[in-house]
Write a protein that holds these residues in place. Structure first.
Motif, short mmCIF file in Angstrom:
data_model
loop_
_atom_site.label_atom_id
_atom_site.label_comp_id
_atom_site.label_asym_id
_atom_site.label_seq_id
_atom_site.Cartn_x
_atom_site.Cartn_y
_atom_site.Cartn_z
N SER A 40 0.84 -1.19 0.00
CA SER A 40 0.00 0.00 0.00
C SER A 40 0.88 1.24 0.00
O SER A 40 2.02 1.22 0.47
CB SER A 40 -0.91 0.01 1.24
OG SER A 40 -0.17 0.34 2.40
N SER A 59 -17.60 2.86 -1.02
CA SER A 59 -16.78 3.64 -1.95
C SER A 59 -16.13 4.77 -1.17
O SER A 59 -16.82 5.59 -0.56
CB SER A 59 -17.63 4.19 -3.09
OG SER A 59 -18.16 3.13 -3.86
N ARG A 99 -13.11 7.81 -0.89
CA ARG A 99 -12.20 8.73 -1.61
C ARG A 99 -11.33 9.45 -0.58
O ARG A 99 -11.85 10.01 0.39
CB ARG A 99 -13.00 9.74 -2.43
CG ARG A 99 -12.15 10.55 -3.40
CD ARG A 99 -13.04 11.20 -4.45
NE ARG A 99 -12.25 11.90 -5.45
CZ ARG A 99 -12.12 13.23 -5.52
NH1 ARG A 99 -12.76 14.00 -4.64
NH2 ARG A 99 -11.38 13.79 -6.46
N MET A 131 -7.10 9.00 -4.08
CA MET A 131 -7.35 7.56 -4.13
C MET A 131 -8.84 7.29 -3.95
O MET A 131 -9.44 7.75 -2.97
CB MET A 131 -6.56 6.85 -3.05
CG MET A 131 -5.06 7.14 -3.11
SD MET A 131 -4.15 6.35 -1.77
CE MET A 131 -4.85 7.20 -0.36
N THR A 132 -9.41 6.54 -4.89
CA THR A 132 -10.78 6.07 -4.77
C THR A 132 -10.76 4.55 -4.71
O THR A 132 -10.15 3.91 -5.59
CB THR A 132 -11.63 6.53 -5.96
OG1 THR A 132 -11.63 7.96 -6.01
CG2 THR A 132 -13.06 6.03 -5.83
N ASN A 133 -11.36 3.98 -3.69
CA ASN A 133 -11.37 2.53 -3.50
C ASN A 133 -12.78 2.03 -3.27
O ASN A 133 -13.59 2.70 -2.61
CB ASN A 133 -10.49 2.12 -2.31
CG ASN A 133 -9.04 2.48 -2.51
OD1 ASN A 133 -8.64 3.61 -2.24
ND2 ASN A 133 -8.24 1.54 -2.99
N ASN A 138 -4.96 1.77 -11.73
CA ASN A 138 -6.16 1.02 -11.36
C ASN A 138 -5.72 -0.36 -10.90
O ASN A 138 -4.93 -1.02 -11.57
CB ASN A 138 -7.12 0.89 -12.54
CG ASN A 138 -7.73 2.22 -12.94
OD1 ASN A 138 -7.76 3.16 -12.15
ND2 ASN A 138 -8.21 2.31 -14.15
N GLU A 158 -10.89 -5.70 -3.31
CA GLU A 158 -10.72 -4.25 -3.40
C GLU A 158 -10.46 -3.85 -4.85
O GLU A 158 -9.72 -4.53 -5.57
CB GLU A 158 -9.54 -3.81 -2.53
CG GLU A 158 -9.24 -2.33 -2.57
CD GLU A 158 -8.02 -1.97 -3.42
OE1 GLU A 158 -7.95 -0.82 -3.90
OE2 GLU A 158 -7.14 -2.84 -3.60
N GLY A 199 -9.32 -0.29 -6.77
CA GLY A 199 -8.89 1.08 -6.53
C GLY A 199 -8.57 1.81 -7.82
O GLY A 199 -8.09 1.21 -8.80
N SER A 200 -8.84 3.10 -7.83
CA SER A 200 -8.50 3.97 -8.94
C SER A 200 -7.80 5.19 -8.37
O SER A 200 -8.43 6.01 -7.69
CB SER A 200 -9.76 4.38 -9.70
OG SER A 200 -9.45 5.22 -10.79
N HIS A 201 -6.49 5.29 -8.60
CA HIS A 201 -5.68 6.32 -7.95
C HIS A 201 -5.02 7.22 -8.99
O HIS A 201 -4.74 6.80 -10.11
CB HIS A 201 -4.56 5.68 -7.12
CG HIS A 201 -5.05 4.74 -6.07
ND1 HIS A 201 -4.20 3.96 -5.32
CD2 HIS A 201 -6.30 4.45 -5.62
CE1 HIS A 201 -4.90 3.23 -4.46
NE2 HIS A 201 -6.18 3.51 -4.64
#
Length: 245
Positions: free
Chosen positions: A93, A135, A137, A150-152, A213, A225, A227-229
């Motif tokens: 992470s 969701s 952010r 970061m969106t997970n 992603n 999980e 994620g889109s960061h």
């Protein structure tokens, strides 16, 4: 600002004076003599002290601004910026990587919602119709400077509490719930910062951002999980090792 930086220039050398000056300043930053946040000597004062023309001094400083080592701020002057975050492409992470590197990570929770996700997110997590996800952010900073948005999306039965996400990294919270992430599929790319992203990341609209992603899977092969960061390209890069087969 502390004592002026000691600079020795070889005026008989074929190496341009602006480049010699830029190299001296860069070495001082890399070596820790100039620390992140330090105010740098005024351009005019530096030129006068070193008996250089102002265009020569300005060019040296601009070289370091272009490299992301110095930044000019209105009303503040020229400052040393944080060194770029070097991150290996491994199953770790961002929070853990920054903490190990002594970078003092902090997290601001921007949004936390529980709902049925969009079709693409449900597909990534292999969810049954109607299944809910949390969701999340977040804005991740290091040493006080914003670094990543970061969106997970996490199946709701695994989702950490909001308070945990500001105190620790997401993977730490998942491990505390007995989730062992075994592997992940990820895609690395790039994009231009939107107005909202630029505002949060202290960048200009349209500035380059790195994107990643990632879909992570546990020991049983279940997706836990997605994620889109996005990361500031001026402050962050991925490191990979390539081998010959």
């Amino acid at each position: 600002m502390g004592a002026p930086l000691a600079v020795e220039l070889d005026r008989s050398s074929p190496v341009p004076l602006y480049f010699q000056l830029a190299q001296t300043i860069e070495n001082a930053i890399i070596g820790g003599e100039l620390a992140p946040g330090d105010r740098f000597e005024n351009e005019l004062a530096l030129a006068k002290r070193l008996n250089l023309s102002r265009p020569t001094t300005r060019r040296a400083i601009q070289e370091l601004v272009d490299k992301g080592l110095l930044v000019r701020k209105r009303g503040v002057g020229t400052q040393v910026v944080q060194s770029a975050v070097h991150r290996p492409v491994e199953l770790t992470s961002l929070f853990d990587d920054l903490a190990r590197a002594g970078q003092s990570p902090t997290t601001k929770l921007l949004d936390y919602q529980v709902a049925v996700p969009a079709e693409d997110v449900a597909a990534e997590l292999n969810l049954q119709p109607g299944a809910e996800v949390a969701s999340i952010r977040r804005l991740r900073s290091t040493n006080g400077e914003p670094l990543a948005l970061m969106t997970n999306h996490i199946p709701v039965d695994l989702a950490p509490d909001p308070e945990e996400l500001e105190a620790h990294g997401l993977y730490h919270a998942l491990r505390a719930r007995g989730v062992h992430i075994r592997l992940a599929r990820q895609r690395i790319g790039a994009k231009a910062a939107s107005k909202a992203e630029a505002s949060l990341l202290d960048e200009k609209t349209g500035a380059p951002l790195l994107t990643m992603n990632r879909t992570a899977f546990d020991d049983s092969g279940s997706a836990v999980e997605f994620g889109s960061h996005c990361y500031r390209a001026s402050r962050y890069y991925f490191d990979t090792t390539v081998v010959d087969r």
